[in-house]
Enzyme design. Structure first.
Site, PDB file in Angstrom:
ATOM      1  N   CYS A  95       0.878  -1.166   0.000  1.00  0.00           N
ATOM      2  CA  CYS A  95       0.000   0.000   0.000  1.00  0.00           C
ATOM      3  C   CYS A  95       0.921   1.223   0.000  1.00  0.00           C
ATOM      4  CB  CYS A  95      -0.923   0.105   1.203  1.00  0.00           C
ATOM      5  SG  CYS A  95      -2.088  -1.254   1.356  1.00  0.00           S
ATOM      6  N   ARG A 142       3.462  -0.107  -5.303  1.00  0.00           N
ATOM      7  CA  ARG A 142       3.189  -0.691  -3.992  1.00  0.00           C
ATOM      8  C   ARG A 142       1.841  -1.391  -3.931  1.00  0.00           C
ATOM      9  NH1 ARG A 142       6.841   1.748  -0.418  1.00  0.00           N
ATOM     10  NH2 ARG A 142       5.697   0.979   1.371  1.00  0.00           N
ATOM     11  N   TRP A 201      -2.889  -2.483  -1.657  1.00  0.00           N
ATOM     12  CA  TRP A 201      -2.632  -3.888  -1.936  1.00  0.00           C
ATOM     13  C   TRP A 201      -3.375  -4.640  -0.834  1.00  0.00           C
ATOM     14  CZ3 TRP A 201      -0.307  -8.072   0.592  1.00  0.00           C
ATOM     15  CH2 TRP A 201      -0.072  -9.198  -0.214  1.00  0.00           C
ATOM     16  N   ASN A 254      -0.908   2.120   5.849  1.00  0.00           N
ATOM     17  CA  ASN A 254      -0.123   1.069   5.192  1.00  0.00           C
ATOM     18  C   ASN A 254       0.388   0.153   6.299  1.00  0.00           C
ATOM     19  OD1 ASN A 254       1.806  -0.445   3.760  1.00  0.00           O
ATOM     20  ND2 ASN A 254       3.364   1.112   4.072  1.00  0.00           N
ATOM     21  N   GLY A 255       0.117  -1.152   6.179  1.00  0.00           N
ATOM     22  CA  GLY A 255       0.585  -2.093   7.203  1.00  0.00           C
ATOM     23  C   GLY A 255      -0.520  -3.072   7.575  1.00  0.00           C
ATOM     24  N   GLU A 285      14.258 -18.981 -10.845  1.00  0.00           N
ATOM     25  CA  GLU A 285      13.937 -17.602 -11.214  1.00  0.00           C
ATOM     26  C   GLU A 285      13.185 -17.559 -12.557  1.00  0.00           C
ATOM     27  OE1 GLU A 285      13.671 -14.913  -9.801  1.00  0.00           O
ATOM     28  OE2 GLU A 285      13.761 -13.388 -11.338  1.00  0.00           O
ATOM     29  N   LYS A 335       9.454 -15.981 -12.901  1.00  0.00           N
ATOM     30  CA  LYS A 335       9.104 -14.933 -13.864  1.00  0.00           C
ATOM     31  C   LYS A 335       7.849 -15.343 -14.638  1.00  0.00           C
ATOM     32  CE  LYS A 335      10.663 -12.111 -12.727  1.00  0.00           C
ATOM     33  NZ  LYS A 335      11.523 -12.100 -11.593  1.00  0.00           N
ATOM     34  N   GLU A 356       4.701 -15.278 -12.392  1.00  0.00           N
ATOM     35  CA  GLU A 356       4.283 -13.944 -11.980  1.00  0.00           C
ATOM     36  C   GLU A 356       3.500 -13.217 -13.055  1.00  0.00           C
ATOM     37  OE1 GLU A 356       8.250 -12.277 -10.845  1.00  0.00           O
ATOM     38  OE2 GLU A 356       7.142 -11.585  -9.103  1.00  0.00           O
ATOM     39  N   HIS A 411      12.746 -38.270  -8.289  1.00  0.00           N
ATOM     40  CA  HIS A 411      12.272 -38.531  -6.928  1.00  0.00           C
ATOM     41  C   HIS A 411      10.822 -38.086  -6.737  1.00  0.00           C
ATOM     42  CE1 HIS A 411      16.247 -39.790  -5.721  1.00  0.00           C
ATOM     43  NE2 HIS A 411      16.743 -38.697  -6.291  1.00  0.00           N
ATOM     44  N   LYS A 432       5.219  -4.309  -6.001  1.00  0.00           N
ATOM     45  CA  LYS A 432       6.677  -4.257  -6.170  1.00  0.00           C
ATOM     46  C   LYS A 432       7.393  -4.281  -4.826  1.00  0.00           C
ATOM     47  CE  LYS A 432      10.283  -3.534  -8.883  1.00  0.00           C
ATOM     48  NZ  LYS A 432      10.696  -4.753  -9.597  1.00  0.00           N
TER      49      LYS A 432
END
Ligand code: M6R
Length: 614
Positions: free
Chosen positions: A2, A27, A77, A103-104, A487, A491, A494, A510, A609
């Site tokens: 946020c 954010r 967010w 925010n929090g 990674e 990507k 996401e 396995h 982000k």
């Protein structure tokens, strides 16, 4: 996450708030809202979804706030409650006189809500934030002073918060406070700004004061008053921000992500300047504040990070162990903070973070420092909360990364690990000089090789088109490129929402091999070197289960043509530096698949982000 903003001054407040929120969109973008002092009352405007929806709402109400010069704003967010208009900030008390943005996360919100409901508070949302609005309003009824009401209310709150508050009975005032969430005050002439982060204010002023936990700041047009949790007046540390306003532009690229991928060769060149002068000279890393003696005797390192930064940290582990012979533990910050960690003054703790604000990593670093560890921070934001905790600070200087999916900051972090590992190896004398010389020579060549990949993306585009219809995707690799597989998969997940997973190829047999059939693409990161043949065998095993085989390789081996349905080729590179080359086509593959599927590449759903909640 946020983002919050506030303004008190003489300019048109709504323009300032909206521009500030636009700068903070990284954010969160689930909903947005502003509250504005409009004559005798405070008006609140909100919209679900991105900021542009709020702008459309505001156009319809323009006449109501043309003269307004005080207000607060929020970009959300979602944590508690779906991303609806009702749950969007700002939130108000019963009568609408008191308005807040937050925010929090308020951890004891359920208990507080139950108590407040008994007192008559009428809740309209499912958010944790609304309890704070009611709580401060009740305190205000008793104390008739907004600053005191905020201070007293926060004593009953558990959790993390940055809060901006306004009240209709104190029309020319903004009050703000924070605990474990970022907040700064921008200082202008007859005006003040509040924001979660610098980009929201830098256009207006370079003078700013970062709030510390539990401090309360009261802003009028004339002055700012800073107090501690007991109400004592504190001195104000206003600093000049080392920032220039930057116009964030896509420079002709369709998305910021594509632009940022293309910036990577220059990002590497910039990092190397001043640190790697020539192959015969030692690495210069004055940022490391540990004495040479301490570095020589170091026998343990812990690296803490989240998400993409965690994958960079995994490569860091591989190369530090390889170059320096020091044992390195890697841990996801969110796991590190809730167990009894064995950390002490003999342990070097490295925190890696693009934003420098990730709550889990920040808490972990503070925890390790409290046990006496030296904290070395590798971040793209040298002005961040994590940077302020650093005993040694290595800024990765990738420039502002706008796209939520990290690309250039990852490559910059990995390059920083190469420099750090070589620097330590030189001090420890743990790597022979011929290897060091050839590593340095290869590293200098990397930007050019990335440019070669970027200059012809046709194969990657074709591969993206061919496999974009798939529901699942498996990436396999071994050794130093196992983190590259993780990674690459992250990507893809996401930005395309395809269920992609990275595995160490030897682990396939396995369990995961059970998933393979003719519908499953398996991408093998097949870079020449110590594990090439092993990975080739693992790829054969997958092929034998009819998987759709893709190779990402620097090998010219003819037998690959029989084994793989699709081959993406990259330039020659030494095994130890291969993660820097192998990652680029994987970023592009994820990008083109998402683009082909018509996804919101730069702002994928549910993400932000900067993740400032635990
Ligand atoms: O700012 P940080 O590097 O600490 O952020 C950590 C993760 O949240 C971040 O890497 C996230 O995984 C990105 N969306 C990756 O693209």
């Amino acid at each position: 996450m946020c983002g919050i903003v506030g303004y008190i001054g003489n300019q048109s407040v709504v323009d300032i708030l909206i521009d500030g929120l636009h700068q903070l969109e990284y954010r969160g973008y689930d909903s947005a809202g502003v509250a504005v002092q409009c004559g005798e009352k405070i008006n609140v405007y909100k919209a679900e979804g991105k900021l542009e929806n709020l702008s459309s709402v505001l156009i319809q109400h323009k006449k109501e706030f043309t003269a307004a010069t005080l207000g607060i704003g929020h970009i959300r967010w979602a944590t508690h409650g779906a991303p609806t208009v009702l749950n969007a900030h700002p939130h108000t008390c019963n009568c609408g006189s008191l308005v807040i943005v937050h925010n929090g996360i308020i951890e004891n919100f359920k208990e507080l809500r139950a108590e407040l409901e008994k007192k008559g508070a009428k809740f309209r949302s499912q958010t944790d934030t609304e309890v704070v609005a009611h709580l401060i309003a009740y305190k205000y009824e008793e104390l008739k002073d907004l600053t005191k009401a905020v201070r007293e209310a926060t004593k009953e709150i558990d959790g993390a918060y940055a809060l901006c508050v306004m009240h209709n009975d104190e029309k020319d005032k903004l009050v703000a406070t924070k605990r474990n969430a970022p907040l700064l005050v921008g200082v202008g002439e007859g005006e003040f700004f509040l924001a979660s982060d610098v980009p929201a204010i830098i256009k207006h002023t370079k003078r700013a004061m970062y709030l510390n936990d539990n401090q309360v700041v009261t802003l009028t047009r004339e002055k700012m008053v800073l107090t501690d949790a007991e109400g004592n007046i504190l001195p104000q540390k206003v600093e000049t921000l080392p920032w220039e306003p930057v116009a964030l532009s896509k420079m002709g690229y369709k998305h910021f992500m594509l632009k940022e991928i293309h910036e990577q060769p220059d990002v590497i060149r910039n990092i190397l300047v001043g640190k790697l002068h020539s192959v015969d000279e030692p690495i210069v890393l004055n940022e490391v504040k540990l004495t040479k003696e301490t570095l020589k005797n170091l026998n343990r390192i812990q690296i803490i990070a989240c998400g993409t930064s965690l994958h960079a940290a995994m490569i860091g582990k591989y190369i530090i162990e390889n170059f320096c012979g020091i044992s390195v533990d890697i841990e996801a910050s969110s796991e590190y903070i809730y167990r009894k960690t064995v950390t002490d003054e003999k342990t070097l703790v490295i925190g890696v973070s693009q934003s420098g604000e990730t709550a889990d990593t920040l808490t972990a670093i503070k925890q390790a420092k409290a046990k006496g560890s030296h904290a070395l921070i590798i971040t793209n934001r040298p002005d961040s909360a994590m940077a302020r905790e650093a005993d040694s600070l290595i800024p990765v200087s990738a420039g502002i990364e706008v796209s939520v999916a990290a690309t250039k900051s990852y490559i910059a972090q990995v390059v920083s690990f190469y420099l750090l590992a070589m620097y330590m190896a030189e001090i420890k004398n743990s790597l022979d000089s011929a290897t060091l010389t050839s590593l340095k020579a290869d590293l200098i060549q990397i930007p050019q090789k990335i440019e070669q990949i970027l200059s012809d993306k046709n194969d990657i585009k074709e591969c993206a088109k061919k496999y974009s219809g798939t529901r699942d995707f498996i990436y396999i690799a071994r050794g130093i490129n196992y983190p590259t597989a993780l990674e690459g998969a992250l990507k893809l997940k996401e930005i395309s929402y395809i269920n992609a997973t990275g595995y160490p190829a030897g682990e396939l047999k396995h369990g995961p091999i059970a998933m393979l059939d003719e519908s499953m693409p398996v991408l093998s990161i097949l870079m020449t070197g110590s594990v090439y043949e092993k990975l080739l065998s693992n790829s054969e095993e997958a092929k034998a289960r009819n998987a759709r085989m893709i190779a990402l390789t620097n090998s010219k081996d003819a037998k690959l043509n029989d084994l793989f349905d699709f081959i993406i080729r990259v330039p020659e590179v030494s095994e130890l530096l291969s993660p820097l080359i192998a990652m680029i086509p994987l970023q592009l593959l994820a990008y083109y698949i998402a683009e082909y599927l018509g996804k919101d590449v730069d702002q994928p759903r549910n993400l932000a982000k900067s993740v400032t909640v635990e």
